[in-house]
Scaffold this motif. Structure first.
Motif, mmCIF file in Angstrom:
data_model
loop_
_atom_site.group_PDB
_atom_site.id
_atom_site.type_symbol
_atom_site.label_atom_id
_atom_site.label_comp_id
_atom_site.label_asym_id
_atom_site.label_seq_id
_atom_site.Cartn_x
_atom_site.Cartn_y
_atom_site.Cartn_z
ATOM 1 N N SER B 123 0.839 -1.203 0.000
ATOM 2 C CA SER B 123 0.000 0.000 0.000
ATOM 3 C C SER B 123 0.871 1.250 0.000
ATOM 4 O O SER B 123 0.458 2.303 -0.469
ATOM 5 C CB SER B 123 -0.947 -0.001 1.199
ATOM 6 N N TRP B 124 2.100 1.144 0.491
ATOM 7 C CA TRP B 124 3.024 2.264 0.428
ATOM 8 C C TRP B 124 3.572 2.414 -0.992
ATOM 9 O O TRP B 124 3.893 3.520 -1.425
ATOM 10 C CB TRP B 124 4.216 2.057 1.375
ATOM 11 N N ALA B 125 3.699 1.282 -1.677
ATOM 12 C CA ALA B 125 4.335 1.306 -3.005
ATOM 13 C C ALA B 125 3.387 1.765 -4.101
ATOM 14 O O ALA B 125 3.824 2.245 -5.140
ATOM 15 C CB ALA B 125 4.883 -0.078 -3.342
ATOM 16 N N CYS B 126 2.078 1.625 -3.889
ATOM 17 C CA CYS B 126 1.109 2.033 -4.912
ATOM 18 C C CYS B 126 0.927 3.547 -4.863
ATOM 19 O O CYS B 126 0.473 4.077 -3.851
ATOM 20 C CB CYS B 126 -0.239 1.350 -4.669
ATOM 21 N N PRO B 127 1.275 4.261 -5.939
ATOM 22 C CA PRO B 127 1.151 5.714 -5.892
ATOM 23 C C PRO B 127 -0.300 6.189 -5.864
ATOM 24 O O PRO B 127 -0.574 7.328 -5.509
ATOM 25 C CB PRO B 127 1.842 6.171 -7.184
#
Ligand code: SF4
Ligand code: SF4
Ligand code: SF4
Lengths: 316, 247
Positions: B123-127
């Motif tokens: 969820s941190w990696a999805c912009p």
């Protein structure tokens, strides 16, 4: 980004642990640390407690800690997986080296030296992997840059040096030369932190509300209505905001407790006798711990994620 | 396996969202919740649903933006957003467990709930903010492109489209194969200059957005006077109705 306590503790504690571990081994290989059984024993014990405590605490924030072993499988693509693998691998050469140094110092000296070097490299690579988990996340401007891995490595070295110095002081082996090296590293780390904050304050993500919506060609884009009235997971996790005045205060605490107080305490210690400098070294460790935990809290709290652009943030 | 497929699929299933048509009614979000709370990633947990601080898992959310422009005036754009099923999906490659994956056969990005450890890194990696953590189940969830509907042999052919697409009252959402340049959706994207969200994040999203059509300008004249429906030559009833209506 939401500053989770477990992750803050994990990254600071394990960083200090790996720093101390690498220094103990390197110091022994090059004969820079007096061969004293209890000094080495306590030194290795402190490193492993910090490392293992950190690793365990990092599993506390997982939804399914019992599946944590699965995180070791995707090292080909995932920095988090690489970090897990490296953390476990590092136990092997460093553990063997520590056992050798403590209990069988006469045996297989040549091979053990090599194993020690491998152990030091593993410890450095593990800290690097931890940093890359953050540095590889492109949506977070504050993290996806070279300052981040440099800072994680620098702060691990710095906290390791502070711990090593206080151990040496406790055993009455404090050396001015090592303290001067520590002062130098503290100075470099302080410079790095200030440069990083300058970078953070003077730059922002290439993504904007206009690029996030693709509506830039029609004009300036502003959120009119959020999808719902209550906060959701994304806003709590990624939309964590910290007031500017709070962050200014916390930055000051980081600078004073993390770097400036330890620098002054060490300089003062250089002029005092062994007992005095030992006490001051312990104080420096405590102060640096407070400073570095604050630093890590800010590392999360000040980081903005592009998802904020969909929830009214003017920039990311 | 969280490496992306080595041979990227030719088929790229995804959505095309027409920002010119969307009226911001949230029907797609509601039907998404309705279908998926019984589907592949069920349930879409709500916590404290009737309390003071309700929150819950949604795969599709409708934002509304105001676009300000001195020359053309402002406009409101309703903006639905769900997972874009990216070609270079960072949410897949960061996953340490292999729970997050991209299907080789059609490019759909899914989470294996039996392997997910709930580390939240994806969820941190999805912009785009397209991943949703289920506190209750301790795993990550996300838009499945209704994988359990679009291939469902128990449904009539015409119902095998995502729930959000079939429910949209104005037809602002289209579903199809964006990897095939001759598909209806690809033609629509070409005709209307469909675009990627945040191309600078280099995720190569599959879903495309169609821009609002330009506003018609220069029509500042007041509306024409209304002509009376009946004049004196009209019949009694017509005159009576006219009198009644204009009273
Ligand atoms: S939109 Fe986000 S969750 Fe969906 S595939 Fe792209 S990066 Fe992954
Ligand atoms: S939360 Fe689950 S799916 Fe996401 S990265 Fe972690 S293990 Fe993978
Ligand atoms: S494709 Fe299905 S899961 Fe995805 S937003 Fe539409 S209804 Fe929801």
């Amino acid at each position: 980004m939401h500053p989770a306590k477990s992750v803050i503790f994990f990254t600071t504690a394990s960083g200090a642990g790996y720093g101390l571990l690498a220094l103990l081994i390197a110091g022994n290989i090059f004969g820079l640390i007096p061969a004293q059984f209890w000094l080495a024993f306590i030194g290795y014990a402190v490193s492993y407690v910090l490392i293992t405590g950190g690793l365990l605490s990092s599993t506390f924030h997982l939804g399914h800690p019992e599946r944590a072993w699965r995180a070791l499988t995707q090292w080909r693509s995932s920095w988090l997986s690489r970090e897990g693998v490296m953390a476990i691998l590092t136990f092997i050469p460093t553990g063997l080296y520590a056992l050798h140094q403590l209990f069988f110092p006469e045996m297989m000296q040549g091979i053990m030296g090599l194993l020690g070097v491998v152990g030091v490299i593993c410890a450095i690579v593990t800290v690097y992997c931890t940093a890359m988990i953050y540095a590889s996340l492109k949506p977070i401007h504050a993290w996806s840059n070279n300052y981040v891995p440099a800072g994680y490595l620098l702060l691990a070295l710095m906290s390791g040096l502070l711990l090593l110095n206080s151990l040496l002081a406790l055993w009455g082996f404090a050396t001015a030369s090592l303290q001067l090296v520590t002062l130098l590293v503290l100075g470099v780390a302080l410079g790095w932190k200030i440069t990083y904050w300058r970078f953070l304050d003077s730059s922002k993500s290439i993504s904007t509300p206009e690029s996030a919506t693709g509506l830039g060609e029609f004009g300036a884009v502003k959120l009119f209505e959020a999808p719902h009235t209550e906060a959701n997971y994304l806003m709590k996790e990624m939309g964590f905001k910290i007031a500017r005045k709070h962050s200014a205060k916390l930055r000051l605490i980081t600078l004073l407790a993390g770097f400036i107080a330890p620098i002054l305490l060490i300089i003062l210690g250089l002029f005092l006798g062994t007992v005095g400098s030992g006490v001051l070294m312990m104080l420096a460790v405590i102060s640096a711990a407070i400073g570095l935990v604050t630093e890590r809290w800010l590392f999360f709290a000040e980081a903005r994620h592009t998802v904020g652009l969909y929830y009214g943030a003017p920039h990311a | 396996m969280t490496s992306l497929p080595t041979t990227p699929s030719k088929k790229k299933l995804g959505l095309v969202i027409d920002l010119d048509i969307c009226v911001g009614c949230h029907a797609c979000a509601v039907n998404c919740k309705e279908w998926n709370t019984g589907g592949h990633s069920a349930p879409l947990t709500d916590t404290d649903p009737y309390g003071a601080d309700p929150t819950g898992v949604w795969f599709n959310r409708i934002h509304s933006f105001e676009v300000e422009n001195e020359d053309t005036g402002g406009r409101t754009v309703h903006f639905p957003k769900s997972c874009l099923h990216c070609d270079d999906a960072p949410c897949v490659t960061v996953c340490p467990t292999g729970a997050s994956y991209k299907r080789e056969e059609d490019g759909i990005v899914l989470v294996n709930a039996d392997h997910c450890i709930g580390c939240k890194l994806c969820s941190w990696a999805c912009p785009y903010g397209a991943r949703e953590y289920d506190e209750d189940a301790g795993v990550m969830k996300k838009c499945t492109l209704c994988v359990d509907k679009i291939y469902n042999p128990n449904l009539p052919e015409e119902s095998r489209v995502p729930a959000c697409v079939s429910t949209c009252p104005v037809g602002a959402r289209s579903f199809g194969d964006l990897g095939d340049p001759d598909s209806d959706v690809s033609k629509l994207v070409a005709k209307r200059s469909g675009y990627d969200l945040m191309p600078e994040q280099e995720c190569k999203p599959t879903n495309k957005y169609l821009p609002p059509r330009p506003k018609k300008l220069g029509n500042d004249a007041p509306p024409p006077e209304l002509a009376p429906v009946a004049d004196s030559s009209a019949g009694v009833i017509a005159r009576w109705v006219d009198k009644f209506l204009s009273a």
